[in-house]
Design a protein around this motif. Structure first.
Motif, PDB file in Angstrom:
ATOM      1  N   ASP A 388       0.721  -1.182  -0.009  1.00  0.00           N
ATOM      2  CA  ASP A 388       0.020  -0.012   0.079  1.00  0.00           C
ATOM      3  C   ASP A 388       0.941   1.321   0.003  1.00  0.00           C
ATOM      4  OD1 ASP A 388      -2.239   1.854   0.950  1.00  0.00           O
ATOM      5  OD2 ASP A 388      -3.128   0.136   0.680  1.00  0.00           O
ATOM      6  N   ASP A 389       0.204   2.391   0.443  1.00  0.00           N
ATOM      7  CA  ASP A 389       0.955   3.841   0.444  1.00  0.00           C
ATOM      8  C   ASP A 389       2.192   3.931   1.193  1.00  0.00           C
ATOM      9  OD1 ASP A 389       1.062   6.409   0.168  1.00  0.00           O
ATOM     10  OD2 ASP A 389      -0.676   6.905   1.128  1.00  0.00           O
ATOM     11  N   TRP A 453      -0.028  -0.143  -4.663  1.00  0.00           N
ATOM     12  CA  TRP A 453      -0.986   1.065  -4.475  1.00  0.00           C
ATOM     13  C   TRP A 453      -0.599   2.081  -5.320  1.00  0.00           C
ATOM     14  CZ3 TRP A 453      -0.211   5.907  -2.846  1.00  0.00           C
ATOM     15  CH2 TRP A 453      -1.272   6.528  -2.196  1.00  0.00           C
ATOM     16  N   ARG A 485      -6.038  16.597   3.328  1.00  0.00           N
ATOM     17  CA  ARG A 485      -5.041  15.386   3.583  1.00  0.00           C
ATOM     18  C   ARG A 485      -3.623  15.732   2.996  1.00  0.00           C
ATOM     19  NH1 ARG A 485      -4.025   9.191   1.767  1.00  0.00           N
ATOM     20  NH2 ARG A 485      -3.730   8.452   3.877  1.00  0.00           N
ATOM     21  N   LYS A 518      -3.946  -0.987  -6.838  1.00  0.00           N
ATOM     22  CA  LYS A 518      -4.931  -0.587  -6.085  1.00  0.00           C
ATOM     23  C   LYS A 518      -4.906   0.985  -6.356  1.00  0.00           C
ATOM     24  CE  LYS A 518      -6.422   0.294  -1.214  1.00  0.00           C
ATOM     25  NZ  LYS A 518      -6.139  -0.065   0.290  1.00  0.00           N
ATOM     26  N   ASP A 520      -6.168   4.645  -5.762  1.00  0.00           N
ATOM     27  CA  ASP A 520      -6.802   5.283  -4.649  1.00  0.00           C
ATOM     28  C   ASP A 520      -6.934   6.940  -5.244  1.00  0.00           C
ATOM     29  OD1 ASP A 520      -7.810   5.749  -2.310  1.00  0.00           O
ATOM     30  OD2 ASP A 520      -6.090   5.280  -1.018  1.00  0.00           O
ATOM     31  N   ASN A 522      -8.269  10.222  -2.704  1.00  0.00           N
ATOM     32  CA  ASN A 522      -8.421  10.683  -0.981  1.00  0.00           C
ATOM     33  C   ASN A 522      -9.140  11.932  -1.057  1.00  0.00           C
ATOM     34  OD1 ASN A 522      -7.929   8.174   0.288  1.00  0.00           O
ATOM     35  ND2 ASN A 522      -5.738   8.446  -0.756  1.00  0.00           N
ATOM     36  N   CYS A 560     -10.436   2.810  -5.572  1.00  0.00           N
ATOM     37  CA  CYS A 560     -10.537   2.895  -4.043  1.00  0.00           C
ATOM     38  C   CYS A 560     -10.561   4.404  -4.007  1.00  0.00           C
ATOM     39  CB  CYS A 560      -9.382   2.703  -3.285  1.00  0.00           C
ATOM     40  SG  CYS A 560      -9.356   3.046  -1.782  1.00  0.00           S
ATOM     41  N   GLY A 563     -11.722   4.568   0.685  1.00  0.00           N
ATOM     42  CA  GLY A 563     -12.459   3.551   0.990  1.00  0.00           C
ATOM     43  C   GLY A 563     -13.516   3.666  -0.350  1.00  0.00           C
ATOM     44  N   ASP A 582     -12.837   2.083   4.350  1.00  0.00           N
ATOM     45  CA  ASP A 582     -11.663   1.912   5.119  1.00  0.00           C
ATOM     46  C   ASP A 582     -12.391   1.563   6.371  1.00  0.00           C
ATOM     47  OD1 ASP A 582     -10.219   2.852   3.381  1.00  0.00           O
ATOM     48  OD2 ASP A 582      -9.854   4.885   4.378  1.00  0.00           O
TER      49      ASP A 582
HETATM   50  C1  DGJ Z   1      -7.082   5.261   1.815  1.00  0.00           C
HETATM   51  C2  DGJ Z   1      -7.469   3.871   1.414  1.00  0.00           C
HETATM   52  O1  DGJ Z   1      -8.850   3.694   1.425  1.00  0.00           O
HETATM   53  C3  DGJ Z   1      -6.558   3.062   2.410  1.00  0.00           C
HETATM   54  O2  DGJ Z   1      -7.059   1.631   2.196  1.00  0.00           O
HETATM   55  C4  DGJ Z   1      -5.084   3.214   2.178  1.00  0.00           C
HETATM   56  O3  DGJ Z   1      -4.900   2.721   0.806  1.00  0.00           O
HETATM   57  C5  DGJ Z   1      -4.720   4.711   2.332  1.00  0.00           C
HETATM   58  N1  DGJ Z   1      -5.985   5.664   1.571  1.00  0.00           N
HETATM   59  C6  DGJ Z   1      -3.456   5.124   1.825  1.00  0.00           C
HETATM   60  O4  DGJ Z   1      -3.092   6.207   1.906  1.00  0.00           O
END
Ligand code: DGJ
Length: 760
Positions: A388-389, A453, A485, A518, A520, A522, A560, A563, A582
């Motif tokens: 992941d990140d 990710w 963020r 994945k 994402d 955010n 993603c 979430g 999440d």
């Molecule tokens: C939000 C995602 O929903 C999480 O699963 C994770 O990947 C974080 N971002 C990472 O920054």
């Protein structure tokens, strides 16, 4: 795609009758009629009537004598609807009619389906010109949309024109032969003077007078898809997204139901927008008590300028009719989205069990931290490791969420041997066979796969990308940028940003042995210089995803957005699955996942088992319960530090993983039946395969303390005349469906998974 019928000409009515309407299985065109005289007064002839006949349903539109379109019927199959008792144009003008594509400005004082400004006026007068019928379904330019072969879907195109302005509209209706589904979209074309599209709904439909309730979802981060059911009353009720994306606040979906409609009985009309940007949904009850339902682009984020002769296409809306309750509606959406929307091969394949390190390490990762987790996971029988990140950034290493986003070069301190070497170490790991695995797996043929990710649409101001391209972010003149963020949004509407994203992701995928991504996202959009920058961005995103998924078709792509903030049909077209939330607390996941299943097939859900106490809710639930809840989704995994498992959990996991692989084909291919009311503390779900075999998931969120008893679970979708092996005994399908099955276990958060095998 073949043209099978048409009606064209200067006078649409005459042309349609001259074209000798022919019977097409899914679409029937009834010639114009002349109504009987009223009070001795001759009536003008109407235009043709279009009967759209998807499986078990009818959608009927009639061209009025004025060349407007009346909406006659959308619901249960009917052979005819010559007269609409409560519709029809009358001397009071359009305010009292049920219209199919209502304009603004001629006296219909309800929400219009469109507004176009041109040559100093906001008035338009679109009138019927003709139609085309084609077998199959033409794609929508630049937009994701449902598709189907000639024997699966037929398309009606109704052409309208404003002769004064030269503006044209084509209303497209996809009619699915084996599903109770009609899709709609609109293409507008400007005249010689150009135009601005201020408003354009994909759906506008006037329901007859009746008692309706509106079913939809609301939510926020870590609490997505909570189901709302509320009375439809006089006035406007609705919801929207203004985030630039679909958002966690609401999904671009609602259904109208009658107050008596239940999960398995009664009528439900579902509407789902195939789009990823800001949207608006509403139901307005006004004149005569008709309910006008609309869904489409949010007008606050539109105002789209068209040059002379240029066109604008609305996203597609999917209309489902169910006469078998909310469950029937959901299954129609599930089947449509699996068979006719999600274009990845993975849509029809079982998914590898995976482990994701996010909740195990957050940003605190390196090859030395991750490899032991991957090794332990492979030793348990997990098939894929997802990093992941936090793996990237050189000048500004991504060690927290303040920096590095946008710099997709592996962090050399965290991965001194390079990303490809780390990926190879993971993919060299042999996955331990699970109990019951066949000989090939026992021989050690399965190697772990590697996933990664990314969040390519975003950038931290503290990044090399931003230092080099500050003008690439959404911004408006000298106004300060709004961070969320600690990040900004790249303007994916710009071709150079699109090329950058395609290039950087392509290089990453070509650089290492990566089987899964994945993707994402955010935060929402900010500082939109022009309202339509949001739609331009989404079109740019679709182009990027088209290029990438075409170039890397074997990659398993998972969407993603913090979430489930972008769980929508638009992205499902490109990606076969999406991270649900999440919030990995199994208790909360039950309602989040069931809410999502109103529209989306569970095969598209990414669901993981995390450690307890849960990182968000602090709740403790048994491992088996957490696993059974996660198995409800098509992509099952773990989201924890496998090196820190208790002995007990480590002992249980191989059997849990084996069960997850055994149930996975049912989730990917089966029909889902929700067997309990939304608010139940004993929810149950059944997946029935085309073969008739099924698997039942039964949950007990709260112990049913004496003297209460949970209701028996009554199975659905079974053959009542057949016998089934169930929980070690043979039962009739009728008994399981009517008397049902009782179970209870002491304690909160209990669960059972029971196979229901049809005795052949
Ligand atoms: C939000 C995602 O929903 C999480 O699963 C994770 O990947 C974080 N971002 C990472 O920054």
């Amino acid at each position: 795609m073949t043209q099978v019928a048409n009606g064209h000409g200067a006078n649409g009515h005459a042309a349609a009758s001259a074209a000798k309407p022919r019977r097409v299985e899914a679409i029937r065109v009834e010639p114009p009629t002349t109504p009987a005289p009223v009070d001795g007064e001759e009536q003008r002839p109407t235009g043709p009537t279009f009967h759209l006949n998807p499986a078990n349903a009818s959608y009927i539109i009639r061209v009025t004598a004025d060349g407007d379109l009346d909406h006659v019927h959308w619901g249960a199959r009917t052979r005819n609807a010559h007269t609409s008792p409560d519709g029809g144009r009358d001397s009071w003008g359009p305010v009292r009619t049920r219209r199919e594509f209502p304009d603004a400005g001629h006296g219909d004082f309800r929400q219009p389906a469109y507004r176009i400004s041109h040559a100093g006026t906001a008035i338009t007068d679109l009138r019927y010109k003709g139609y085309d019928i084609v077998s199959g379904k033409p794609p929508l330019s630049g937009l994701p949309a449902t598709f189907g072969a000639d024997d699966a879907v037929s398309t009606l195109e109704i052409h309208l024109e404003d002769e004064l302005a030269g503006i044209k509209a084509t209303l497209s209706y996809g009619v699915f032969h084996h599903l109770p589904v009609v899709t709609r979209s609109v293409r507008l074309t400007a005249g010689a003077e150009g135009a601005v599209v201020d408003e354009l709904a994909s759906l506008s439909i006037d329901f007859p007078v009746g008692d309706y309730e509106m079913l939809y979802t609301y939510g926020q981060w870590a609490r997505e898809n909570q189901v709302v059911r509320r009375k439809v009353d006089h006035g406007i009720q609705g919801f929207q997204s203004l985030a630039g994306y679909t958002s966690a606040a609401h999904n671009p979906f609602f259904a109208l139901v009658n107050p008596t409609t239940t999960e398995s009985l009664g009528q439900a009309w579902g509407f789902s927008l195939v789009y990823t940007g800001s949207f608006a949904a509403q139901v307005e009850v006004a004149a005569k008590g008709y309910a006008r339902a609309s869904l489409g682009l949010n007008p606050a984020h539109l105002s789209w300028a068209l040059g002379p002769g240029e066109s604008f296409t609305s996203p597609e809306v999917v209309c489902v009719y169910s006469g078998s309750g909310v469950g029937g509606m959901s299954r129609a959406f599930h089947n449509l989205y699996r068979q006719h929307l999600s274009r990845s091969d993975w849509t029809h394949r079982t998914r590898p069990t995976l482990i994701n390190n996010w909740e195990a390490t957050y940003f605190d990762l390196s090859q030395d931290v991750l490899l032991p987790i991957a090794e332990r996971a492979a030793g348990l029988g997990i098939k894929m490791f997802v990093m992941d990140d936090g793996w990237f950034g050189v000048k500004h290493p991504r060690v927290n969420d303040h920096q590095g986003l946008g710099d997709w070069t592996p962090n050399p301190l965290r991965f001194p041997d390079g990303l490809d070497t780390f990926a190879n170490r993971v993919t060299d790991l042999k996955v331990k066979p699970l109990p019951g695995d066949n000989d090939t797996a026992v021989a050690g043929a399965t190697h772990m796969q590697f996933g990664i990710w990314v969040e390519p649409e975003m950038v931290n101001p503290k990044s090399e990308l931003y230092e080099n391209h500050p003008d690439w972010v959404l911004h408006s003149g000298k106004y300060p940028h709004t961070t969320a963020r600690n990040q900004l949004v790249l303007n994916v509407g710009l071709p150079e940003v699109q090329d950058y994203i395609v290039d950087v992701v392509s290089k990453l995928l070509s650089s290492s042995n990566i089987s899964y991504v994945k993707w994402d996202n955010n935060r929402g959009m900010h500082e939109l210089q022009h309202p339509s920058d949001s739609h331009r961005y989404i079109l740019g995103l679709y182009s990027v995803l088209d290029r990438l998924t075409t170039a890397f078709p074997d990659v398993l792509w998972e969407g993603c957005a913090s979430g489930g903030a972008r769980f929508d049909p638009g992205l499902l077209y490109y990606w076969p699955q999406h991270w649900v939330s999440d919030n990995t607390d199994a208790r909360d996941r039950v309602s989040i996942q069931l809410g999502l299943s109103l529209v989306y097939p569970p095969s598209t859900f990414g669901c993981h088992v995390s450690a307890v106490p849960n990182h968000i809710t602090d709740r403790k639930t048994p491992l088996e319960f957490r696993a059974h809840v996660a198995m409800l989704g098509g992509s099952f995994g773990l989201e924890l530090d496998a090196t820190k498992l208790s002995d007990d959990d480590a002992k249980q996991l191989p059997a849990i993983l084996a069960l997850s692989e055994k149930v996975n084909p049912y989730i990917i291919h089966g029909d889902m039946y929700r067997l309990s009311p939304w608010e139940s503390t004993s929810p149950a779900v059944l997946y029935v395969l085309p073969s008739g075999d099924a698997v039942l998931f039964a949950f007990q969120l709260k112990d049913a303390h004496f003297p209460d008893q949970p209701e028996p679970i009554r199975l659905q979708g079974l053959d009542k005349d057949a016998e089934y092996e169930f929980d070690g005994e043979v039962y009739g399908g009728d008994e399981l469906s009517t008397a049902g099955w009782n179970w209870w276990k002491e304690g909160d958060y209990q669960s059972r998974v029971v196979f229901v095998n049809k005795v052949k």
